[in-house]
Write a protein that holds these residues in place. Structure first.
Motif, mmCIF file in Angstrom:
data_model
loop_
_atom_site.group_PDB
_atom_site.id
_atom_site.type_symbol
_atom_site.label_atom_id
_atom_site.label_comp_id
_atom_site.label_asym_id
_atom_site.label_seq_id
_atom_site.Cartn_x
_atom_site.Cartn_y
_atom_site.Cartn_z
ATOM 1 N N GLN A 1 11.819 13.243 3.737
ATOM 2 C CA GLN A 1 12.457 12.393 4.745
ATOM 3 C C GLN A 1 12.625 10.941 4.307
ATOM 4 O OE1 GLN A 1 11.020 12.921 8.817
ATOM 5 N NE2 GLN A 1 9.986 14.829 8.224
ATOM 6 N N ILE A 2 12.262 10.621 3.075
ATOM 7 C CA ILE A 2 12.211 9.235 2.629
ATOM 8 C C ILE A 2 13.554 8.516 2.808
ATOM 9 C CG2 ILE A 2 12.756 9.830 0.236
ATOM 10 C CD1 ILE A 2 10.246 7.140 1.317
ATOM 11 N N ALA A 3 14.671 9.216 2.639
ATOM 12 C CA ALA A 3 15.975 8.576 2.759
ATOM 13 C C ALA A 3 16.316 8.192 4.190
ATOM 14 C CB ALA A 3 17.062 9.499 2.198
ATOM 15 N N TYR A 4 15.589 8.759 5.144
ATOM 16 C CA TYR A 4 15.860 8.497 6.553
ATOM 17 C C TYR A 4 14.837 7.549 7.175
ATOM 18 C CZ TYR A 4 18.526 12.706 5.604
ATOM 19 O OH TYR A 4 19.388 13.617 5.028
ATOM 20 N N LEU A 5 13.946 6.997 6.361
ATOM 21 C CA LEU A 5 12.900 6.110 6.857
ATOM 22 C C LEU A 5 13.183 4.667 6.456
ATOM 23 C CD1 LEU A 5 9.782 8.304 5.945
ATOM 24 C CD2 LEU A 5 10.753 7.967 8.229
ATOM 25 N N ASP A 6 12.703 3.744 7.284
ATOM 26 C CA ASP A 6 12.830 2.321 6.987
ATOM 27 C C ASP A 6 11.543 1.735 6.414
ATOM 28 O OD1 ASP A 6 15.490 2.088 8.231
ATOM 29 O OD2 ASP A 6 14.404 2.440 10.099
ATOM 30 N N VAL A 7 10.418 2.318 6.809
ATOM 31 C CA VAL A 7 9.098 1.851 6.373
ATOM 32 C C VAL A 7 8.241 3.070 6.053
ATOM 33 C CG1 VAL A 7 7.003 0.592 7.019
ATOM 34 C CG2 VAL A 7 9.235 -0.210 7.830
ATOM 35 N N VAL B 1 7.549 6.281 15.032
ATOM 36 C CA VAL B 1 6.512 6.562 14.041
ATOM 37 C C VAL B 1 6.344 8.064 13.854
ATOM 38 C CG1 VAL B 1 4.067 6.311 13.477
ATOM 39 C CG2 VAL B 1 5.297 4.423 14.570
ATOM 40 N N LYS B 2 6.351 8.487 12.596
ATOM 41 C CA LYS B 2 6.053 9.869 12.241
ATOM 42 C C LYS B 2 4.858 9.878 11.292
ATOM 43 C CE LYS B 2 10.763 11.719 12.551
ATOM 44 N NZ LYS B 2 11.820 12.465 11.801
ATOM 45 N N GLU B 3 3.877 10.692 11.609
ATOM 46 C CA GLU B 3 2.724 10.866 10.729
ATOM 47 C C GLU B 3 2.963 12.124 9.911
ATOM 48 O OE1 GLU B 3 -1.158 9.755 12.599
ATOM 49 O OE2 GLU B 3 0.054 9.614 14.431
ATOM 50 N N LEU B 4 3.109 11.954 8.591
ATOM 51 C CA LEU B 4 3.660 12.994 7.729
ATOM 52 C C LEU B 4 2.766 13.289 6.531
ATOM 53 C CD1 LEU B 4 7.296 11.535 7.626
ATOM 54 C CD2 LEU B 4 6.495 13.414 9.081
ATOM 55 N N ILE C 1 4.164 7.469 8.064
ATOM 56 C CA ILE C 1 2.795 7.143 7.649
ATOM 57 C C ILE C 1 2.158 8.382 7.034
ATOM 58 C CG2 ILE C 1 0.513 6.391 8.426
ATOM 59 C CD1 ILE C 1 1.897 4.901 10.709
ATOM 60 N N LEU C 2 1.686 8.236 5.790
ATOM 61 C CA LEU C 2 0.988 9.347 5.154
ATOM 62 C C LEU C 2 -0.227 9.715 5.987
ATOM 63 C CD1 LEU C 2 0.632 11.284 2.744
ATOM 64 C CD2 LEU C 2 -0.731 9.485 1.646
ATOM 65 N N SER C 3 -0.293 10.948 6.431
ATOM 66 C CA SER C 3 -1.320 11.373 7.373
ATOM 67 C C SER C 3 -2.119 12.544 6.804
ATOM 68 C CB SER C 3 -0.655 11.780 8.695
ATOM 69 O OG SER C 3 -1.606 12.141 9.654
ATOM 70 N N PRO C 4 -3.416 12.630 7.167
ATOM 71 C CA PRO C 4 -4.178 11.747 8.052
ATOM 72 C C PRO C 4 -4.443 10.401 7.402
ATOM 73 C CG PRO C 4 -5.652 13.340 7.070
ATOM 74 C CD PRO C 4 -4.251 13.736 6.668
ATOM 75 N N ALA C 5 -4.646 9.367 8.248
ATOM 76 C CA ALA C 5 -4.804 8.014 7.727
ATOM 77 C C ALA C 5 -5.553 7.158 8.732
ATOM 78 C CB ALA C 5 -3.443 7.401 7.423
ATOM 79 N N TYR C 6 -5.886 5.958 8.302
ATOM 80 C CA TYR C 6 -6.476 4.951 9.170
ATOM 81 C C TYR C 6 -5.572 4.771 10.388
ATOM 82 C CZ TYR C 6 -8.445 0.325 10.418
ATOM 83 O OH TYR C 6 -9.024 -0.730 11.066
ATOM 84 N N ILE D 1 14.125 4.049 -3.344
ATOM 85 C CA ILE D 1 14.964 4.584 -2.268
ATOM 86 C C ILE D 1 14.927 3.659 -1.064
ATOM 87 C CG2 ILE D 1 15.247 6.496 -0.649
ATOM 88 C CD1 ILE D 1 14.080 8.329 -2.863
ATOM 89 N N LEU D 2 13.741 3.181 -0.695
ATOM 90 C CA LEU D 2 13.600 2.290 0.453
ATOM 91 C C LEU D 2 14.319 0.963 0.222
ATOM 92 C CD1 LEU D 2 9.834 2.997 1.168
ATOM 93 C CD2 LEU D 2 11.704 3.492 2.760
ATOM 94 N N GLN D 3 14.308 0.481 -1.002
ATOM 95 C CA GLN D 3 14.955 -0.794 -1.312
ATOM 96 C C GLN D 3 16.455 -0.768 -1.055
ATOM 97 O OE1 GLN D 3 13.585 -1.149 -5.368
ATOM 98 N NE2 GLN D 3 12.078 -2.732 -4.849
ATOM 99 N N GLN D 4 17.068 0.398 -1.137
ATOM 100 C CA GLN D 4 18.509 0.507 -0.949
ATOM 101 C C GLN D 4 18.935 0.154 0.475
ATOM 102 O OE1 GLN D 4 19.760 4.408 -2.300
ATOM 103 N NE2 GLN D 4 18.531 4.229 -4.171
ATOM 104 N N SER D 5 18.009 0.260 1.429
ATOM 105 C CA SER D 5 18.330 -0.049 2.829
ATOM 106 C C SER D 5 17.414 -1.136 3.379
ATOM 107 C CB SER D 5 18.230 1.213 3.688
ATOM 108 O OG SER D 5 16.936 1.798 3.571
#
Length: 345
Positions: free
Chosen positions: A132-138, A121-124, A102-107, A163-167
C-alpha cells in the motif's frame, strides 16, 4: 501548515510504568516491586551531582549540547526535544489530512496521536505496508520494533522513502532502542546530510537509563525541524536535561562497556526464558515472550500473574504475549526465575 483537530478523540494508550497504581491495586508496597515493564536500561548512566548553577539558570539553547549530539549521531541536523514523545505528539500537527500507515504491532502512541489529529490511520504488517506504500502519505516504523524486536532493512526503507518522496510524503523512523545495539551506528537511518521526507527520532532515556530527564532528538531537514520547533514551548528542554545529556553522550567508554553488558544480560534473559520452554524475541533492552498454547486458549492474564508476585511487566493481550525488561541485580533475577518456574508448572 494546517493544524488538524479531531471531533472524536481515541482512548489514550496504556503503557508500562505506573508502579504506584499497581502497588495500590495489588496491595504490595512500591519498594517491594520489580519493575520490568518499560524496556529502560536498569543500569543508568552514573551522572555526577548536579552543580548548583545548573539548577538556577534558564535553559540555554546556545550551549554545547547540539554540538555534542552531532558528534554522537553523526549529523548536525538535530532538534533537542523533551523526550521523543514530544515529537510523536507534535508531528501529526504539521500535516494536513494524511493517509498514515504504521508498522504494527507498535508503540501505541503513534496511532493514538495521528488519529487524534484527524488523519486516516492504518496499522499494517510489513507486507501490507509494501503493498500500500504508493497510496500512503506517511509511514511510521519503529526500528528495532517495540514489542516485536523486528529490524527492517535499510534497503527496504530507502525504497519506501523514494516512493513517499514522489508525493511529498514522510517516512518516520523511531530509533529509541537503536543505541543499545552493538552495531547501532551501522543500522541507523541517520546520515550526515538530511533527506527530504525522512524523519528519525532518537531517545536518551532508553539506553542511558535516564528517562527521568526527558531528552531526545529529532533528525530531519532544516525546514521540518524549524516547523517542529515552532510547536514546542520555550525552554522545553530543561537545563538539567541539557547538562546531563551532554555528559552522557560524550562518554564513549561507558557506552562501549554498557553495550557489552546489555548484550550479555539480554542473552541471559533469553536463556532464562527458554529454560522454562517459552519462546521470545529480543533486543538488548527487552524480550517479548509468547504465551504457551494452553495459556493463549485460557483466561490467563500474564499481567496479573506477575503482579501478584510483585513483578510489573508489559502485557500485550492482542498478541498473547508479554514483554520483560532487564532485571537490575541478582535478587531481581532470582525473583523473575521463581515466577517463570511457577508459571511453567
Amino acid at each position: 501548515m494546517t493544524i488538524v483537530t479531531s471531533m472524536s478523540t481515541p482512548n489514550p494508550p496504556f503503557h508500562g510504568g505506573r508502579l504506584h497504581q499497581a502497588a495500590q491495586q495489588f496491595g504490595i508496597p512500591v519498594e517491594n516491586w520489580v519493575d520490568l515493564s518499560t524496556g529502560i536500561n536498569p543500569h543508568s548512566y552514573p551522572l555526577p551531582a548536579v552543580p548548583r548553577d545548573i539548577w538556577q539558570k534558564l535553559p540555554d539553547a546556545g550551549d554545547n549540547l547540539l554540538d555534542i549530539a552531532a558528534s554522537y549521531y553523526g549529523s548536525s541536523h538535530l532538534l533537542a526535544v523533551a523526550g521523543s514523545q514530544v515529537a510523536i505528539e507534535a508531528l501529526p500537527r504539521l500535516r494536513s489530512h494524511s493517509r498514515v500507515g504504521i508498522l504494527s504491532p507498535a508503540y501505541a502512541e503513534y496511532a493514538y496521536h495521528w488519529k487524534r489529529q484527524g488523519h486516516d490511520v492504518k496499522e499494517l504488517s510489513v507486507d501490507e505496508l509494501g503493498a500500500q506504500i504508493a497510496y500512503l502519505d506517511v509511514v511510521v516504523v519503529i526500528r528495532p520494533n517495540n514489542p516485536t524486536a523486528e529490524l527492517l532493512s535499510y534497503t527496504l526503507l530507502k525504497r519506501w522513502l523514494s516512493i513517499l518522496q514522489q508525493s511529498n510524503g514522510w517516512l518516520v523512523i523511531d530509533e529509541a532502542f537503536m543505541d543499545a545495539l552493538p552495531e547501532g551506528d551501522e543500522f541507523s537511518m541517520i546520515s550526515q546530510e538530511p533527506e527530504h521526507g525522512l524523519i528519525v527520532l532518537r531517545s536518551v532515556g532508553k539506553f542511558f537509563g535516564l528517562a527521568g530527564i526527558r531528552l531526545g532528538f529529532v533528525w530531519a531537514d532544516p525546514v521540518l525541524l524549524a516547523a517542529l520547533a515552532e510547536q514546542l514551548t520555550i525552554w522545553s528542554v530543561s537545563s538539567v536535561a541539557r547538562w546531563a545529556g551532554a555528559i552522557a553522550l560524550q562518554d564513549k567508554h561507558w557506552q562501549s562497556l554498557m553495550r557489552q553488558r546489555l548484550a550479555s544480560d539480554s542473552q541471559k534473559l533469553c536463556t532464562l526464558v527458554a529454560k522454562y520452554d517459552f519462546e521470545c524475541v529480543s533486543t538488548p533492552l527487552f524480550c517479548t515472550v509468547q504465551l504457551s498454547t494452553i495459556q493463549r486458549q485460557s483466561e490467563f492474564c500474564a499481567y496479573q500473574y506477575f503482579a501478584e508476585r510483585g513483578i510489573l511487566i508489559r502485557n500485550f493481550e492482542h498478541l498473547k504475549a508479554f514483554r520483560l525488561g532487564l532485571p537490575k541485580n541478582d535478587m531481581t533475577w532470582r525473583q523473575l526465575e521463581q515466577a517463570l518456574s511457577e508459571l511453567k508448572t
